[in-house]
Design a protein around this motif. Structure first.
Motif, PDB file in Angstrom:
ATOM      1  N   HIS A  63       0.847  -1.197   0.000  1.00  0.00           N
ATOM      2  CA  HIS A  63       0.000   0.000   0.000  1.00  0.00           C
ATOM      3  C   HIS A  63       0.881   1.246   0.000  1.00  0.00           C
ATOM      4  N   ASP A  82     -15.256   1.696   7.427  1.00  0.00           N
ATOM      5  CA  ASP A  82     -13.947   1.125   7.110  1.00  0.00           C
ATOM      6  C   ASP A  82     -13.488   0.232   8.252  1.00  0.00           C
ATOM      7  N   ARG A  83     -12.655  -0.750   7.919  1.00  0.00           N
ATOM      8  CA  ARG A  83     -11.847  -1.340   8.986  1.00  0.00           C
ATOM      9  C   ARG A  83     -10.923  -0.223   9.435  1.00  0.00           C
ATOM     10  N   ASP A 133      -8.030   1.110   9.520  1.00  0.00           N
ATOM     11  CA  ASP A 133      -6.757   0.795   8.861  1.00  0.00           C
ATOM     12  C   ASP A 133      -6.177   2.081   8.285  1.00  0.00           C
ATOM     13  N   THR A 148      -4.676   2.569   5.660  1.00  0.00           N
ATOM     14  CA  THR A 148      -4.832   2.724   4.206  1.00  0.00           C
ATOM     15  C   THR A 148      -6.135   3.429   3.841  1.00  0.00           C
ATOM     16  N   LYS A 149      -7.073   3.517   4.766  1.00  0.00           N
ATOM     17  CA  LYS A 149      -8.436   3.931   4.418  1.00  0.00           C
ATOM     18  C   LYS A 149      -8.634   5.447   4.406  1.00  0.00           C
ATOM     19  N   ILE A 174      -8.956   7.601   6.869  1.00  0.00           N
ATOM     20  CA  ILE A 174      -9.954   8.097   7.832  1.00  0.00           C
ATOM     21  C   ILE A 174      -9.487   9.442   8.418  1.00  0.00           C
ATOM     22  N   VAL A 189     -15.517   7.618   0.717  1.00  0.00           N
ATOM     23  CA  VAL A 189     -14.496   6.575   0.581  1.00  0.00           C
ATOM     24  C   VAL A 189     -13.212   7.288   0.177  1.00  0.00           C
ATOM     25  N   ALA A 206      -9.835   6.339   0.720  1.00  0.00           N
ATOM     26  CA  ALA A 206      -8.637   5.518   0.934  1.00  0.00           C
ATOM     27  C   ALA A 206      -7.417   6.113   0.226  1.00  0.00           C
ATOM     28  N   ASP A 224      -6.179   1.349  -1.970  1.00  0.00           N
ATOM     29  CA  ASP A 224      -7.122   0.265  -1.682  1.00  0.00           C
ATOM     30  C   ASP A 224      -7.220  -0.610  -2.917  1.00  0.00           C
ATOM     31  N   ASN A 238     -12.076  -1.744  -2.772  1.00  0.00           N
ATOM     32  CA  ASN A 238     -13.005  -1.081  -1.865  1.00  0.00           C
ATOM     33  C   ASN A 238     -14.429  -1.495  -2.185  1.00  0.00           C
ATOM     34  N   THR A 258      -8.374   3.989  -5.234  1.00  0.00           N
ATOM     35  CA  THR A 258      -9.048   2.705  -5.007  1.00  0.00           C
ATOM     36  C   THR A 258      -9.206   2.014  -6.352  1.00  0.00           C
TER      37      THR A 258
END
Ligand code: GDG
Length: 469
Positions: free
Chosen positions: A97, A275-276, A278, A280-281, A283, A370, A372, A375, A378, A401
């Motif tokens: 990633h 999201d999990r 993570d 990579t997301k 957040i 979204v 990320a 990803d 996704n 993504t």
């Protein structure tokens, strides 16, 4: 257990251990797109699934559930720490990633990865029928294709990579870069999410092991001095759309969506992130952009709420512990600065929810975020679209993504550009109804026509083409 014509190999078995009504332990299939896509096929031919059952130090005999033979691979607590949390989730995951977090390179993690990959390969080789097919999944098992080939040259081998494959300048960091490429090239078909991932992989093949590459075909030397062909190309994964459409139409779930809106104080607009938890997301980027919009006065806390579901993930890996602290600090500050008695800026939920509740949230959300940073695909983006039968709602989608290759009518963003992300959020919030409909219709067509069944069929077709060549 008789030999299986078709064998799936994945880190996890598609089951969870649950307590039965009398306190006894039983198994329940875990709902997931992959199982749903493969179940019919696994029942029509004789199918088996090789994977870890999710608990350390437990040796289990193969068992059957819903017509699928499950073949558990035992992992010790130490192997979970070194192979899974270590090499898979703290070396390969960050490296692939784009080093959003620094990858950790430890020789003992690599050794555990080789050892555990061999165990999965041996389990698969021992259950697959003569001339059968094995489909290996994901970055935890990149050495398995070649290991199976050595044990069982008669079988056809597919591999699908669910996460990105990095550009060569990054991939080249991996101390075991040549071994991993050779492991993957054991497969007849190597599937990636995006065309870009396949291109990066083929570049790595050329640069590292110097095999001939023509288009998507690699000429791989064999032990007997001959050659064979391995094909590497994109097969973008999707979701099982039927349950999302069905749940979204249920009156009780629609009522639950209205209840969610009401419990947030009926804001004019609800924004949603799922999201999990993570790195990579993206957040943090999302929360920062949203916080600044409130601070700038472009948004008013009485009018909007961001619901952020951050489901717990990989909580024993350090990078995830730090990420959680950072996000919760940011969310706490934004809420502290902006909340009123009746309205909250961010409703942050560090919990997992049943699928019914997720669909109710998708229905309640006017804008899906979204963002990320990287990803593979996704699936959340596709799930949101699948539930929006009224053709309303706006998807804000990161360019980084896999989904962005297909979902071109989303509001596409570069999440690193906070100013651009803020503008994209405003565009989504202010989008006129007619334009929402136009975009959502196109997005829905794309997702509904390319569901997970279309994905697995096209991969398996490519695999049988290799076999008949
Ligand atoms: C990897 C790749 C690729 C999340 N929280 C809850 C919950 N979820 C579900 C979502 C979605 C799934 O988990 C997450 O899928 P994503 O695709 O968004 O992301 P990863 O977990 O990182 O998956 C990714 C994927 O593999 C498939 O190839 O797309 O790029 O990283 O389905 O809905 N589901 C429920 N409760 C939760 O709290 N029920």
């Amino acid at each position: 257990m008789p030999a299986a014509d078709f064998v799936v190999v994945a880190n996890r078995l598609p089951v969870d251990r649950v307590e039965g009504p009398d306190g006894e332990e039983t198994w329940r299939t875990s709902p997931g797109g992959l199982v749903a896509a493969l179940e019919p096929m696994m029942r029509s031919v004789h199918g088996a699934w090789v994977g870890w059952a999710g608990q350390p130090d437990v040796e289990l005999d193969p068992f059957e559930i819903n017509g699928i033979d499950l073949v558990p691979v035992a992992l010790s607590a130490e192997e979970i720490a070194d192979y899974y949390e270590g090499f898979a989730n703290d070396t390969i995951w960050p490296l692939y990633h784009d080093v959003i977090a620094p990858p950790q390179y430890h020789r003992e993690w690599w050794e555990a990865y080789v050892r555990v990959n061999r165990r999965f390969a041996e389990a698969a080789a021992s259950v697959v029928a003569s001339d059968g097919t094995v489909w290996v999944h994901d970055y935890q098992l990149q050495l398995v294709p070649q290991m199976i080939r050595e044990l069982r040259p008669d079988v056809t081998i597919g591999y699908f990579h669910h996460i990105p494959f990095p550009a060569h300048g990054l991939y080249a960091q991996l101390p075991w870069r040549d071994q991993v490429i050779k492991g993957l090239l054991g497969a007849d078909v190597i599937g990636f999410q995006r065309a870009q991932d396949a291109t990066y992989f083929l570049t790595a093949v050329r640069r590292r092991v110097r095999y001939e590459v023509k288009g998507s075909a690699v000429t791989v030397p064999t032990e007997d001095g001959g050659t064979r062909t391995a094909v590497a190309r994109a097969f973008p994964i999707s979701i099982d759309t039927a349950p999302y459409k069905e749940l979204a139409a249920r009156p009780e779930i629609r009522a639950r969506a209205a209840e969610i809106r009401a419990s947030l104080g009926n804001p004019k607009k609800i924004l949603l992130g799922v999201d999990r938890l993570d790195y990579t997301k993206g957040i943090r980027h999302r929360v920062k952009a949203y916080g600044e919009l409130l601070e700038d006065g472009r948004l008013d806390v009485e009018d909007v709420t961001l619901v952020q579901v951050a489901s717990p993930s990989r909580e024993r890996v350090d990078a995830y512990v730090h990420l959680r602290d950072e996000i919760e600090l940011a969310v706490g500050r934004i809420n502290g600065d902006n909340d009123t008695m009746g309205h909250t800026a961010i409703r942050y939920l560090h919990q997992g929810y049943p699928r019914e509740e997720m669909v109710a949230l998708y229905l309640a959300a006017d804008v899906m975020l979204v963002t990320a940073l990287r990803d593979g695909m996704n699936l959340v983006a596709k799930e949101y679209v699948a539930t929006r039968a009224d053709n309303h709602g706006v998807l804000v989608l990161s360019e980084f993504t896999g989904a962005a290759d297909e979902l071109r009518q989303a509001v596409l963003v570069n999440p690193h550009d906070i100013a651009g992300l803020k503008d994209a959020i405003m565009t989504a919030i202010e989008m006129p109804s007619g334009e929402q409909t136009k975009r959502m219709r196109a997005l829905r067509r794309r997702v509904l026509e390319n569901d997970v069944n279309a994905w697995s069929s096209s991969f398996l077709r490519a695999l049988s083409d290799v076999r008949t060549r």
